[in-house]
Design a protein around this motif. Structure first.
Motif, PDB file in Angstrom:
ATOM      1  N   GLY A 114      10.385  -2.738  -7.906  1.00 54.10           N
ATOM      2  CA  GLY A 114      10.698  -4.088  -8.067  1.00 54.10           C
ATOM      3  C   GLY A 114      10.150  -4.982  -6.726  1.00 54.10           C
ATOM      4  N   LYS A 115       9.568  -4.246  -5.807  1.00 55.05           N
ATOM      5  CA  LYS A 115       9.152  -4.873  -4.645  1.00 55.05           C
ATOM      6  C   LYS A 115       8.610  -6.136  -4.678  1.00 55.05           C
ATOM      7  CE  LYS A 115       8.499  -4.327  -0.104  1.00 55.05           C
ATOM      8  NZ  LYS A 115       9.366  -4.610   0.659  1.00 55.05           N
ATOM      9  N   GLU A 116       8.047  -6.731  -5.592  1.00 56.56           N
ATOM     10  CA  GLU A 116       7.607  -8.238  -5.797  1.00 56.56           C
ATOM     11  C   GLU A 116       8.839  -9.150  -5.842  1.00 56.56           C
ATOM     12  OE1 GLU A 116       7.876  -6.635  -9.913  1.00 56.56           O
ATOM     13  OE2 GLU A 116       6.733  -5.872  -8.038  1.00 56.56           O
ATOM     14  N   LYS A 117       9.917  -8.713  -6.351  1.00 59.65           N
ATOM     15  CA  LYS A 117      11.215  -9.529  -6.234  1.00 59.65           C
ATOM     16  C   LYS A 117      11.774  -9.603  -4.834  1.00 59.65           C
ATOM     17  CE  LYS A 117      12.423  -8.177 -10.940  1.00 59.65           C
ATOM     18  NZ  LYS A 117      13.319  -7.350 -11.735  1.00 59.65           N
ATOM     19  N   PHE A 118      11.605  -8.823  -3.862  1.00 60.98           N
ATOM     20  CA  PHE A 118      12.139  -8.768  -2.539  1.00 60.98           C
ATOM     21  C   PHE A 118      11.506 -10.205  -1.923  1.00 60.98           C
ATOM     22  CE2 PHE A 118      11.643  -7.740   2.061  1.00 60.98           C
ATOM     23  CZ  PHE A 118      13.158  -7.948   2.269  1.00 60.98           C
ATOM     24  N   ARG A 119      12.420 -11.160  -1.713  1.00 65.98           N
ATOM     25  CA  ARG A 119      12.222 -12.366  -1.271  1.00 65.98           C
ATOM     26  C   ARG A 119      12.083 -12.563   0.224  1.00 65.98           C
ATOM     27  NH1 ARG A 119      15.988 -13.861  -5.245  1.00 65.98           N
ATOM     28  NH2 ARG A 119      17.470 -13.887  -3.584  1.00 65.98           N
ATOM     29  N   GLY A 120      12.556 -11.691   1.053  1.00 69.04           N
ATOM     30  CA  GLY A 120      12.395 -11.556   2.556  1.00 69.04           C
ATOM     31  C   GLY A 120      13.540 -12.413   3.173  1.00 69.04           C
ATOM     32  N   GLY A 121      14.496 -12.745   2.260  1.00 66.36           N
ATOM     33  CA  GLY A 121      15.809 -13.481   3.018  1.00 66.36           C
ATOM     34  C   GLY A 121      16.770 -12.776   3.602  1.00 66.36           C
ATOM     35  N   SER A 122      16.522 -11.438   3.529  1.00 67.17           N
ATOM     36  CA  SER A 122      17.242 -10.346   4.451  1.00 67.17           C
ATOM     37  C   SER A 122      16.368  -9.279   4.768  1.00 67.17           C
ATOM     38  CB  SER A 122      18.410  -9.669   3.516  1.00 67.17           C
ATOM     39  OG  SER A 122      18.056  -9.044   2.300  1.00 67.17           O
ATOM     40  N   GLY A 123      16.895  -8.367   5.732  1.00 63.84           N
ATOM     41  CA  GLY A 123      15.923  -7.369   6.135  1.00 63.84           C
ATOM     42  C   GLY A 123      15.864  -6.076   4.849  1.00 63.84           C
ATOM     43  N   GLU A 124      14.629  -5.449   4.948  1.00 59.11           N
ATOM     44  CA  GLU A 124      14.411  -4.511   4.084  1.00 59.11           C
ATOM     45  C   GLU A 124      15.616  -3.382   3.961  1.00 59.11           C
ATOM     46  OE1 GLU A 124      10.989  -2.992   5.524  1.00 59.11           O
ATOM     47  OE2 GLU A 124       9.737  -3.758   4.057  1.00 59.11           O
ATOM     48  N   TYR A 125      16.340  -3.067   4.972  1.00 63.14           N
ATOM     49  CA  TYR A 125      17.478  -2.186   4.980  1.00 63.14           C
ATOM     50  C   TYR A 125      18.788  -2.838   4.124  1.00 63.14           C
ATOM     51  CZ  TYR A 125      21.458   0.479   6.520  1.00 63.14           C
ATOM     52  OH  TYR A 125      22.675   1.518   6.567  1.00 63.14           O
ATOM     53  N   THR A 126      18.787  -4.018   4.517  1.00 60.49           N
ATOM     54  CA  THR A 126      19.886  -4.789   3.603  1.00 60.49           C
ATOM     55  C   THR A 126      19.783  -4.823   2.032  1.00 60.49           C
ATOM     56  OG1 THR A 126      20.301  -6.236   5.619  1.00 60.49           O
ATOM     57  CG2 THR A 126      21.338  -7.029   3.613  1.00 60.49           C
ATOM     58  N   TRP A 127      18.675  -5.203   1.967  1.00 59.86           N
ATOM     59  CA  TRP A 127      18.024  -4.993   0.429  1.00 59.86           C
ATOM     60  C   TRP A 127      18.362  -3.862  -0.187  1.00 59.86           C
ATOM     61  CZ3 TRP A 127      12.969  -3.711  -1.333  1.00 59.86           C
ATOM     62  CH2 TRP A 127      12.789  -4.045  -2.732  1.00 59.86           C
ATOM     63  N   LEU A 128      18.123  -2.680   0.547  1.00 60.48           N
ATOM     64  CA  LEU A 128      18.076  -1.284  -0.077  1.00 60.48           C
ATOM     65  C   LEU A 128      19.479  -0.992  -0.285  1.00 60.48           C
ATOM     66  CD1 LEU A 128      15.198   0.473   2.015  1.00 60.48           C
ATOM     67  CD2 LEU A 128      15.135   0.030  -0.562  1.00 60.48           C
ATOM     68  N   CYS A 129      20.324  -1.349   0.745  1.00 62.49           N
ATOM     69  CA  CYS A 129      21.793  -1.141   0.694  1.00 62.49           C
ATOM     70  C   CYS A 129      22.496  -1.930  -0.469  1.00 62.49           C
ATOM     71  CB  CYS A 129      22.465  -1.409   2.019  1.00 62.49           C
ATOM     72  SG  CYS A 129      22.197  -0.250   3.151  1.00 62.49           S
ATOM     73  N   ALA A 130      21.960  -3.056  -0.954  1.00 59.48           N
ATOM     74  CA  ALA A 130      22.413  -3.822  -1.753  1.00 59.48           C
ATOM     75  C   ALA A 130      22.169  -2.924  -3.179  1.00 59.48           C
ATOM     76  CB  ALA A 130      21.919  -5.425  -1.861  1.00 59.48           C
ATOM     77  N   ILE A 131      20.961  -2.873  -3.207  1.00 56.42           N
ATOM     78  CA  ILE A 131      20.770  -2.096  -4.508  1.00 56.42           C
ATOM     79  C   ILE A 131      21.443  -0.802  -4.697  1.00 56.42           C
ATOM     80  CG2 ILE A 131      18.581  -0.732  -5.733  1.00 56.42           C
ATOM     81  CD1 ILE A 131      16.594  -2.598  -4.422  1.00 56.42           C
ATOM     82  N   SER A 166       0.782  -1.542   0.069  1.00 56.83           N
ATOM     83  CA  SER A 166      -0.013  -0.033   0.154  1.00 56.83           C
ATOM     84  C   SER A 166       0.847   1.245   0.146  1.00 56.83           C
ATOM     85  CB  SER A 166      -0.867   0.035   1.269  1.00 56.83           C
ATOM     86  OG  SER A 166      -0.194   0.211   2.424  1.00 56.83           O
ATOM     87  N   ARG A 167       0.321   2.327  -0.239  1.00 63.73           N
ATOM     88  CA  ARG A 167       0.808   3.726  -0.379  1.00 63.73           C
ATOM     89  C   ARG A 167       1.539   3.957   1.198  1.00 63.73           C
ATOM     90  NH1 ARG A 167       0.878   8.386  -3.250  1.00 63.73           N
ATOM     91  NH2 ARG A 167       1.019  10.350  -1.997  1.00 63.73           N
ATOM     92  N   THR A 168       0.811   3.690   1.971  1.00 55.84           N
ATOM     93  CA  THR A 168       1.340   3.986   3.455  1.00 55.84           C
ATOM     94  C   THR A 168       2.608   3.096   3.735  1.00 55.84           C
ATOM     95  OG1 THR A 168      -0.322   2.553   4.415  1.00 55.84           O
ATOM     96  CG2 THR A 168      -0.707   4.907   4.427  1.00 55.84           C
ATOM     97  N   ASP A 169       2.527   1.966   3.255  1.00 52.82           N
ATOM     98  CA  ASP A 169       3.573   1.016   3.303  1.00 52.82           C
ATOM     99  C   ASP A 169       5.033   1.519   2.712  1.00 52.82           C
ATOM    100  OD1 ASP A 169       2.197  -0.921   4.905  1.00 52.82           O
ATOM    101  OD2 ASP A 169       1.887  -2.192   3.500  1.00 52.82           O
ATOM    102  N   LEU A 170       4.589   2.090   1.322  1.00 53.59           N
ATOM    103  CA  LEU A 170       5.685   2.660   0.965  1.00 53.59           C
ATOM    104  C   LEU A 170       6.321   3.825   1.512  1.00 53.59           C
ATOM    105  CD1 LEU A 170       4.234   2.431  -2.972  1.00 53.59           C
ATOM    106  CD2 LEU A 170       6.048   0.924  -1.815  1.00 53.59           C
ATOM    107  N   GLU A 171       5.603   4.769   2.103  1.00 51.64           N
ATOM    108  CA  GLU A 171       5.909   5.885   2.584  1.00 51.64           C
ATOM    109  C   GLU A 171       6.529   5.627   3.943  1.00 51.64           C
ATOM    110  OE1 GLU A 171       2.306   8.353   3.526  1.00 51.64           O
ATOM    111  OE2 GLU A 171       2.422   8.808   1.238  1.00 51.64           O
ATOM    112  N   LYS A 172       5.985   4.402   4.599  1.00 53.97           N
ATOM    113  CA  LYS A 172       6.621   3.820   5.652  1.00 53.97           C
ATOM    114  C   LYS A 172       8.163   3.316   5.459  1.00 53.97           C
ATOM    115  CE  LYS A 172       6.428   0.879   9.529  1.00 53.97           C
ATOM    116  NZ  LYS A 172       5.771  -0.149  10.167  1.00 53.97           N
ATOM    117  N   LEU A 173       8.407   2.641   4.346  1.00 51.81           N
ATOM    118  CA  LEU A 173       9.666   2.223   3.967  1.00 51.81           C
ATOM    119  C   LEU A 173      10.645   3.324   3.623  1.00 51.81           C
ATOM    120  CD1 LEU A 173      11.380  -0.360   3.268  1.00 51.81           C
ATOM    121  CD2 LEU A 173      10.601   0.161   0.797  1.00 51.81           C
ATOM    122  N   TYR A 174      10.048   4.345   2.839  1.00 55.89           N
ATOM    123  CA  TYR A 174      10.869   5.655   2.564  1.00 55.89           C
ATOM    124  C   TYR A 174      11.409   6.423   3.565  1.00 55.89           C
ATOM    125  CZ  TYR A 174      12.370   9.632   0.038  1.00 55.89           C
ATOM    126  OH  TYR A 174      12.919  10.731  -0.632  1.00 55.89           O
TER     127      TYR A 174
END
Length: 163
Positions: free
Chosen positions: A45-62, A2-10
């Motif tokens: 590409g959020k649907e590609k996030f498998r959840g194998g690592s934390g969101e922060y780790t995933w963002l840092c990899a990108i 959802s839009r609120t989830d995206l805003e929260k992530l950002y």
């Protein structure tokens, strides 16, 4: 998502990702741009996030991949500028007849493959990739050989000036 989830992530990770990118590129405007690209790429590409690592780790990899791409791009640009500068220096020397003659005398005595690589690059205006293909070698081989030829010419030109 959802839009609120995206805003929260950002809102949660923007400054952390920005700080991380800043340690890599050491340029505030580049870090800001890369951070924005990171979130755009992550959110598209959020649907590609498998959840194998934390969101922060995933963002840092990108972010790391984008930052490294930017550093490579900057390096190539700086290399091209340096090469154009040295090419311009040699070109301006060619305008003077005496220098032209001296350069050709030095070139005439230059051993192969330096002589041919230098001539193909300067007079033939070929790319390093094309020069490498002519010799059946890599683009990197052509770059290194050209650089060494240039150094040999400059060294020999300096020796001729001292005589």
């Amino acid at each position: 998502m959802s839009r609120t989830d995206l805003e929260k992530l950002y809102n949660t990770y923007y400054m952390k990702v920005y700080s991380y990118v800043m340690t890599i590129v050491k340029n505030a405007s580049a870090a800001e741009e890369i951070t924005q690209q990171t979130f755009f790429k992550a959110l598209s590409g959020k649907e590609k996030f498998r959840g194998g690592s934390g969101e922060y780790t995933w963002l840092c990899a990108i972010a790391k991949n984008l930052a490294m791409d930017e550093l490579k791009r900057e390096s190539r640009f700086a290399e091209q500028k340096a090469e154009e500068g040295s090419k311009h220096d040699l070109t301006s020397a060619l305008e003077d007849h005496e220098d032209t003659l001296r350069i050709h005398l030095v070139l005439h005595e230059l051993e192969e493959p330096y002589k041919e690589v230098f001539q193909l690059r300067i007079f033939g205006e070929l790319s390093f990739r094309d020069i490498g293909r002519i010799f059946g070698k890599t683009e990197n081989w052509a770059r290194v050989t050209y650089h060494r030829a240039r150094l040999k010419i400059q060294e020999r030109m300096g020796d001729n000036n001292e005589k």
